[in-house]
Design a protein around this motif. Structure first.
Motif, PDB file in Angstrom:
ATOM      1  N   VAL A 504       0.823  -1.165   0.074  1.00 49.15           N
ATOM      2  CA  VAL A 504       0.269  -0.099   0.011  1.00 49.15           C
ATOM      3  C   VAL A 504       0.809   1.098  -0.019  1.00 49.15           C
ATOM      4  CG1 VAL A 504      -1.918   1.064   1.171  1.00 49.15           C
ATOM      5  CG2 VAL A 504      -1.740  -1.247   1.202  1.00 49.15           C
ATOM      6  N   ALA A 505       0.543   2.192  -0.798  1.00 47.68           N
ATOM      7  CA  ALA A 505       1.220   3.352  -0.771  1.00 47.68           C
ATOM      8  C   ALA A 505       0.293   4.559  -0.585  1.00 47.68           C
ATOM      9  CB  ALA A 505       1.657   3.859  -2.266  1.00 47.68           C
ATOM     10  N   LYS A 506       0.971   5.708  -0.144  1.00 50.11           N
ATOM     11  CA  LYS A 506      -0.061   6.911   0.422  1.00 50.11           C
ATOM     12  C   LYS A 506       0.855   7.961  -0.123  1.00 50.11           C
ATOM     13  CE  LYS A 506      -1.713   9.277   4.446  1.00 50.11           C
ATOM     14  NZ  LYS A 506      -2.087   9.153   6.075  1.00 50.11           N
ATOM     15  N   GLU A 507       0.223   8.773  -0.962  1.00 49.35           N
ATOM     16  CA  GLU A 507       0.805   9.884  -1.570  1.00 49.35           C
ATOM     17  C   GLU A 507       2.017   9.645  -2.196  1.00 49.35           C
ATOM     18  OE1 GLU A 507       1.107  12.912   1.431  1.00 49.35           O
ATOM     19  OE2 GLU A 507      -0.985  13.050   1.583  1.00 49.35           O
ATOM     20  N   GLY A 508       2.266   8.295  -2.925  1.00 49.33           N
ATOM     21  CA  GLY A 508       3.367   8.014  -3.572  1.00 49.33           C
ATOM     22  C   GLY A 508       4.508   7.550  -2.840  1.00 49.33           C
ATOM     23  N   GLN A 509       4.337   7.424  -1.447  1.00 47.66           N
ATOM     24  CA  GLN A 509       5.471   6.854  -0.591  1.00 47.66           C
ATOM     25  C   GLN A 509       5.044   5.499   0.016  1.00 47.66           C
ATOM     26  OE1 GLN A 509       8.557   8.610   0.152  1.00 47.66           O
ATOM     27  NE2 GLN A 509       7.623   9.586  -1.583  1.00 47.66           N
ATOM     28  N   LEU A 510       5.829   4.649   0.156  1.00 46.95           N
ATOM     29  CA  LEU A 510       5.457   3.182   0.669  1.00 46.95           C
ATOM     30  C   LEU A 510       4.740   3.513   2.050  1.00 46.95           C
ATOM     31  CD1 LEU A 510       9.009   1.557  -0.110  1.00 46.95           C
ATOM     32  CD2 LEU A 510       6.491   0.900  -1.019  1.00 46.95           C
ATOM     33  N   TYR A 511       3.785   2.542   2.228  1.00 48.22           N
ATOM     34  CA  TYR A 511       2.965   3.051   3.405  1.00 48.22           C
ATOM     35  C   TYR A 511       2.644   1.814   4.390  1.00 48.22           C
ATOM     36  CZ  TYR A 511      -1.109   4.037   6.524  1.00 48.22           C
ATOM     37  OH  TYR A 511      -1.937   4.397   7.627  1.00 48.22           O
ATOM     38  N   GLY A 512       2.653   0.388   3.731  1.00 46.24           N
ATOM     39  CA  GLY A 512       2.643  -0.617   4.416  1.00 46.24           C
ATOM     40  C   GLY A 512       2.275  -1.962   3.528  1.00 46.24           C
ATOM     41  N   LEU A 513       2.111  -2.990   4.297  1.00 47.11           N
ATOM     42  CA  LEU A 513       1.770  -4.264   3.618  1.00 47.11           C
ATOM     43  C   LEU A 513       0.189  -4.901   4.027  1.00 47.11           C
ATOM     44  CD1 LEU A 513       2.907  -6.417   1.588  1.00 47.11           C
ATOM     45  CD2 LEU A 513       3.279  -7.718   3.785  1.00 47.11           C
ATOM     46  N   ALA A 514      -0.609  -4.768   2.925  1.00 44.47           N
ATOM     47  CA  ALA A 514      -1.886  -5.317   3.222  1.00 44.47           C
ATOM     48  C   ALA A 514      -1.873  -6.459   3.762  1.00 44.47           C
ATOM     49  CB  ALA A 514      -2.791  -5.388   1.656  1.00 44.47           C
ATOM     50  N   ARG A 515      -2.835  -6.682   4.925  1.00 46.36           N
ATOM     51  CA  ARG A 515      -2.831  -7.811   5.607  1.00 46.36           C
ATOM     52  C   ARG A 515      -4.100  -8.794   5.258  1.00 46.36           C
ATOM     53  NH1 ARG A 515      -2.236  -6.375  11.978  1.00 46.36           N
ATOM     54  NH2 ARG A 515      -2.333  -8.567  11.885  1.00 46.36           N
TER      55      ARG A 515
END
Length: 591
Positions: A504-515
């Protein structure tokens, strides 16, 4: 990014920074110098106690290659080991329980289970306890104590700067190698010992550090013992006649099998005696005093009938008598073999402090000479050299009992400085080791730990996984979605279909891994809770050890391999699944 630096998203443990190679080299030299001076002090302490308890005089000078002079106490010498037992037991009970025994198992335990941490008091307790044990006639060697003493100093030195465990273990190994090198004037043997038994990671840098310690220790140790080999013997002309040399080499085959049987018996005899003493006596003082009383009787018996104590102390004088062919009666040699075997079991089994290396040399020399002299008695004119078999027996007993095969070969060569017996040495060591492992898988060092339920690797294997970098561990099967599209992904995603991982990305930055495991049970919760935001980012060139340390230090299980923090820089994903697969594939190449 340098592979030796931590990953950017995972800081090191507070206060723990690796030292540079230059500083490690300086510390290795300090450890080596301590090992050299420590061996001199240790030898002097042994001489002091031996002169005091046997001859009633204060003197720190002793010739290790000469027999102990008859005691001024006459038959009262029987009680000299008993007095030593009282002192040793008090030291062990009061200062350091780990000072009991032959020392090397405690060092291995510290390396594999405590990150190389050892108590500083061990240095003092082991030095005094072992010098008293040996000086009062205990049938043990000097190498185990000096290994533990040097290792404990290396561990203590590692505490002055809160260095990582991997560097502290190198200093522990350097201390062990320095002790061996200085004690036996064998720098190569000390280096081989550390590589075979002490170092978890064998790299060019670690080997160079240990080697520098052995050089310093050997140079300083020679100030006391001189530059000559431990055992000055006449040159062995094994292949002056090639035909004679050939059948002597063939005779090494049955002899190697015999040494393997003897080594297995020696390994188990020590712990058999230990079990018997513990079952008979519950008091530490009474247990050790009883064992040393029996040893005292044996010592006096040998002096009464053979004019020498023979089995007392390290036994170098007896070994030299064998190598110089002063002792040639095969039955007498067998008697010395049996006597030393029992004496060492009584000493260590009842609670003494000392090593098993010297007793192994004694057993191998007497068994080898007895084998050769016995054959010549059965077949007159056979023309075989008992010294060759004595030397090969020494190496075979050491290699088979300790599982340090290369150490045994190299060290016996350094101790005799005679290359002529190299082929018999290698043959006997190899066969003896194979036979011993068929009878008992554990060495004399690891069996002590195995009896506690602790496992120690038997030798080193190339950890193939260590050669992996993050780009070879990662799984490139992923997709990147925006946080705003997470609801749609939750509704449409079918497990088992599409990419394995959804990042998952937020505003083009790495945000996390979908669970994916929570996509159904959390339909009524915030979408952000579907994303594991606890991750670290590493570059694709990150090596396996650095990667594992970053995971441990960060406390997270998700690793994103990327050239930067932007979602477009993502290259792959690493989870416990990828780590397990990497280890599984590497295991295919190991025993």
């Amino acid at each position: 990014m340098n592979d030796d630096t931590p990953a950017p998203s995972a800081g090191p443990v507070a206060g723990q920074r690796p030292l540079s190679g230059g500083w490690m080299f300086v510390l290795a030299l300090v450890v080596g110098a301590f090992g050299g001076f420590g061996s001199i002090v240790f030898k002097g302490a042994i001489a002091f106690f031996q002169n005091l308890f046997f001859l009633g005089r204060f003197d720190v000078h002793l010739q290790p290659d000469t027999h102990i002079d008859p005691s001024i106490w006459g038959w009262g010498v029987i009680f000299v080991p008993v007095v030593g037992a009282v002192i040793v037991t008090w030291i062990i009970r009061t200062l350091a329980p780990e000072a009991r025994g032959h020392g090397v198992p405690e060092v291995m335990h510290a390396i594999y289970y405590h990150g190389g941490e050892m108590r500083p008091i061990t240095v003092v307790a082991k030095a005094i306890a072992s010098s008293v044990s040996i000086g009062t006639g205990g049938s043990v060697g000097r190498e185990g104590p000096i290994i533990q003493i040097g290792s404990a100093f290396g561990s203590t030195l590692g505490r002055f700067r809160n260095m990582p465990a991997r560097q502290r273990i190198v200093l522990v190994g350097a201390g062990a190698a320095a002790g061996i090198a200085a004690t036996f004037n064998a720098p190569l043997g000390g280096l081989a010992f550390a590589v075979e038994l002490m170092l978890i990671s064998v790299t060019a840098l670690n080997v160079a550090l240990v080697a520098s310690a052995t050089v310093a220790a050997t140079y300083i140790g020679r100030l006391y013992s001189g530059i000559g080999p431990s055992f000055e013997i006449p040159s062995v002309e094994l292949f002056a006649d090639h035909a004679i040399g050939s059948y002597q080499l063939l005779l090494c085959v049955p002899f190697g099998l015999l040494v393997g049987l003897a080594a297995a018996g020696f390994v188990h005899s020590i712990y058999w005696f230990e079990d018997r003493f513990e079952s008979l006596f519950h008091n530490d003082y009474l247990r050790h005093m009883s064992g040393m009383f029996v040893l005292g009787l044996m010592m006096y018996g040998f002096l009464w009938y053979l004019d020498e104590y023979y089995i007392a102390g390290v036994g170098y004088a007896t070994i030299l008598d064998v190598l110089r062919e002063v002792l040639t009666n095969p039955l007498l040699l067998l008697l010395l073999f049996a006597g030393k075997l029992v004496a060492t079991g009584l000493t260590l089994g009842s609670g003494a402090s000392g090593g098993v290396f010297s007793p192994s040399l004694f057993l191998g020399a007497t068994l080898g000479a007895s084998f050769a002299d016995g054959l010549q008695w059965l077949v007159p004119g056979l023309q075989i050299d008992p010294v060759v078999f004595a030397i090969a027996g020494m190496a075979g007993m050491v290699g088979a009992t300790t599982s340090a095969v290369v150490t045994a070969i190299v060290m016996i060569f350094e101790q005799t400085r005679d290359y002529s017996a190299m082929l018999p040495i290698i043959t006997v060591v190899a066969l003896a080791y194979v036979v011993r492992t068929r009878i008992t898988a554990e060495s004399i060092y690891t069996l002590k730990l195995a009896r506690r339920g602790l496992g120690i690797p038997q030798g080193l294997q190339a950890a193939v996984s260590l050669s992996r970098k993050a780009r070879r561990v990662m799984n490139p099967d992923f997709q990147v979605i925006d946080l705003d599209d997470l609801r749609q992904w939750q509704e449409e995603h079918v497990p088992g279909e599409g990419p394995r991982y959804t990042v998952v990305a937020k505003e083009g930055q790495l945000y996390g891994l979908a669970r994916e495991d929570l996509r159904y049970v959390m339909r009524d919760r915030e979408l952000s809770e579907l994303v594991d935001t606890r991750f670290i980012v590493v570059p694709p060139t990150t090596r396996w050890p650095v990667l594992m340390r970053a995971i441990k230090e960060g406390g997270h299980e998700v690793v994103l391999v990327a050239r930067g923090r932007a979602s477009r820089d993502l290259l792959g994903v690493i989870t416990p699944r990828e780590i397990a697969l990497t280890v599984r594939d590497a295991a295919e190449l190991m025993d």
